[in-house]
Design an enzyme around this catalytic site. Structure first.
Site, PDB file in Angstrom:
ATOM      1  N   ASP A 230       0.835  -1.200   0.000  1.00 46.42           N
ATOM      2  CA  ASP A 230       0.000   0.000   0.000  1.00 46.42           C
ATOM      3  C   ASP A 230       0.867   1.247   0.000  1.00 46.42           C
ATOM      4  OD1 ASP A 230      -2.156  -1.690   0.148  1.00 46.42           O
ATOM      5  OD2 ASP A 230      -2.399  -1.494   2.317  1.00 46.42           O
ATOM      6  N   LYS A 307      -5.637  11.808  13.183  1.00 41.15           N
ATOM      7  CA  LYS A 307      -5.412  11.041  11.965  1.00 41.15           C
ATOM      8  C   LYS A 307      -6.425  11.374  10.874  1.00 41.15           C
ATOM      9  CE  LYS A 307      -5.017   6.338  10.163  1.00 41.15           C
ATOM     10  NZ  LYS A 307      -5.011   4.891  10.473  1.00 41.15           N
ATOM     11  N   ASP A 472      -4.557   2.928  -4.431  1.00 44.20           N
ATOM     12  CA  ASP A 472      -3.160   3.003  -4.007  1.00 44.20           C
ATOM     13  C   ASP A 472      -2.701   1.715  -3.339  1.00 44.20           C
ATOM     14  OD1 ASP A 472      -4.677   3.248  -1.739  1.00 44.20           O
ATOM     15  OD2 ASP A 472      -3.398   4.735  -0.782  1.00 44.20           O
TER      16      ASP A 472
END
Length: 546
Positions: A230, A307, A472
């Site tokens: 990833d 986050k 991704d």
């Protein structure tokens, strides 16, 4: 007010006698007011106290009870919906298992992102759906493939912050857990269930167990399992490459390092430095964020708190949205200790939002300048166009795909028939909506991300290798993983070495909106100056995709 559990009736205070103190009585209780039977009397009978404690509770408790009941019903509804979803996917899998090969045709959206057309059962689904898929044609693992298979097991266990060698060492230390999980997944310690993606972890454990027990040696084992890597904060990676952000590139693994970098931790350290300085200046909100250091009142600002705002800020989240995301995390923390009121938590969320934005401006200086330039230019063009004939923003990717944002003012007409009422589009030609501005930055990054994926897929096809991807996240055979990671780095450097997205946008928009800009005597400003990052260092970065 007090409420009885058994029937839910609310008893108002004026109905009760003043001398009964704090407690109310059960509906079947008598009106005896003797001191010896009074509920506040320490010598009152135990049966009377027990009845009162069990049957009467205050309004706050009832509100909490109703909230918990509503949450339970929502959880039950979600569980039923998920069950139907998974059962339909299993039925689809049973109908396809008879075929030796299954192909997934893909469609492309307006940004160039590709999605499988078949629903539910595909590699873009959740963990259980991905775990059911494997390659039709096997390939021998080889020595390198065994190494990457162990890395894959560690990734699915949530150990992606370790170095590659540490991940392999972690799996070697838990090899007995791997074997037990593969042979009896529903018995024993059930180690695989501790993973971040448990079903994919279980399939990886089975593959590794089969490879280690293969009679001809693990290196000759015919493997079908797709192994994934990833991107590290993919949106920030693209922005750092566009602005040549040297410091930001270190936090998103564009620069070689011995261990994977953590952008959220780097931004958190910058934030804490500023918050501690504010606390020393007697800022009450900053002091509340840091806590007093006694008991549970400490370490309130965590990586998890910031986050989501950082992750979505790259994709155009508003200030209000960032505040709400931070507030959600603070409310969850407050449920454990109850130190703050809702007003306190809202003040903390607004304060932390500003500190997140300030820290992003320090750690990703060139990145934030690129985003500011995009905002200023699009606002300038938007205001220069007549409201009735505003056109959508569009641009061309390096592969020649014309990206045109589809957001327009929605006009509908009501249609009444004998069968009922419905709404139909009222005008086929409508001006663009203001969503064009807020969606441009994320759509630009998504289009560049899709371009990188397409360039990687074409190069892998030229080399005769297979791969699949979900935006991704890239998958291939374990033995081909070193080649694919090298191709990913090469194509990323190739994309931005010969292509400057901001200058291309400026030239394309000056041509597209020439008349509107000329009418107002406007000129688009030049893109901001780039940083000092040498993109060729990406070729040596092992954790660019990990």
């Amino acid at each position: 007010h007090y409420c009885a559990l058994k029937d839910g009736n609310i008893q108002h205070q004026h109905v009760q006698k003043r001398d009964r103190g704090f407690y109310g009585l059960r509906p079947d209780a008598t009106e005896d007011t003797d001191d010896e039977h009074h509920p506040t009397n320490p010598t009152a009978s135990p049966s009377t106290k027990t009845a009162i404690d069990n049957d009467v509770f205050n309004t706050l408790q009832r509100i909490a009870y109703k909230k918990q009941q509503d949450q339970d019903w929502r959880n039950l509804s979600d569980l039923r919906s998920s069950r139907v979803h998974y059962l339909q996917a299993l039925r689809q899998a049973r109908s396809l298992v008879q075929f030796s090969k299954v192909y997934f045709p893909n469609s492309m959206d307006f940004r160039g992102r590709m999605y499988p057309i078949p629903g539910r059962l595909n590699h873009t689904g959740s963990d259980p759906f991905r775990a059911m898929l494997e390659y039709a044609e096997p390939k021998p693992l080889g020595k390198v493939g065994l190494y990457w298979l162990k890395v894959h097991v560690a990734n699915k266990m949530g150990m992606s912050k370790l170095s590659f060698d540490e991940r392999v060492q972690y799996v070697d230390e838990h090899v007995q857990d791997v074997i037990q999980s593969a042979e009896s997944p529903l018995h024993g310690d059930k180690w695989w269930q501790e993973g971040a993606e448990p079903m994919q972890c279980l399939m990886a454990c089975k593959e590794l167990r089969d490879a280690l027990s293969y009679s001809a040696g693990a290196e000759n084992f015919p493997s079908r399992l797709p192994v994934a890597v990833d991107g590290s904060y993919n949106g920030l990676q693209h922005y750092s490459a566009i602005g040549r952000d040297q410091f930001g590139a270190q936090l998103v693994n564009l620069v070689p390092s011995e261990r994977p970098a953590d952008a959220y931790t780097g931004i958190l350290k910058e934030m804490l430095t500023v918050i501690q300085a504010d606390a020393r200046r007697d800022n009450q909100v900053a002091q509340r964020c840091l806590g007093s250091g006694k008991g549970l009142d400490r370490n309130h600002i965590k990586r998890k708190t910031i986050k989501r705002p950082i992750m979505t800020q790259v994709y155009g989240v508003t200030g209000y949205g960032m505040t709400e995301q931070i507030l959600d995390e603070i409310v969850k923390q407050n449920a454990a200790h109850g130190l703050w009121t809702m007003t306190d938590m809202k003040e903390m969320a607004a304060y932390l939002r500003e500190k997140v934005l300030d820290s992003l401006g320090v750690t990703f200086r060139e990145t934030q300048q690129c985003r500011k330039w995009l905002t200023d230019v699009t606002e300038l063009i938007w205001n220069a166009q007549p409201p009735e004939t505003r056109n959508a923003f569009c641009w061309t990717t390096p592969l020649g795909l014309v990206v045109r944002q589809p957001y327009r003012v929605r006009k509908e007409l009501s249609l009444f028939t004998v069968h009922g009422h419905s709404k139909i589009p009222g005008d086929s030609v409508t001006p663009a909506s203001r969503k064009q501005l807020s969606a441009l930055a994320p759509n630009l990054i998504h289009s560049l991300d899709a371009t990188h994926l397409a360039m990687t897929a074409l190069e892998m096809q030229n080399r005769g290798l297979s791969m699949m991807a979900v935006h991704d996240s890239y998958w291939t055979y374990a033995c081909d993983m070193p080649t694919m990671t090298a191709v990913l780095r090469e194509q990323f450097v190739h994309l931005y070495a010969k292509y400057d997205p901001l200058w291309e946008l400026k030239e394309q928009w000056e041509e597209s909106f020439f008349l509107d800009l000329r009418r107002h005597g406007l000129r688009l400003p030049d893109p901001p100056k780039r940083g000092d990052l040498d993109l060729n260092v990406v070729l040596k970065s092992p954790y660019f995709f990990s």
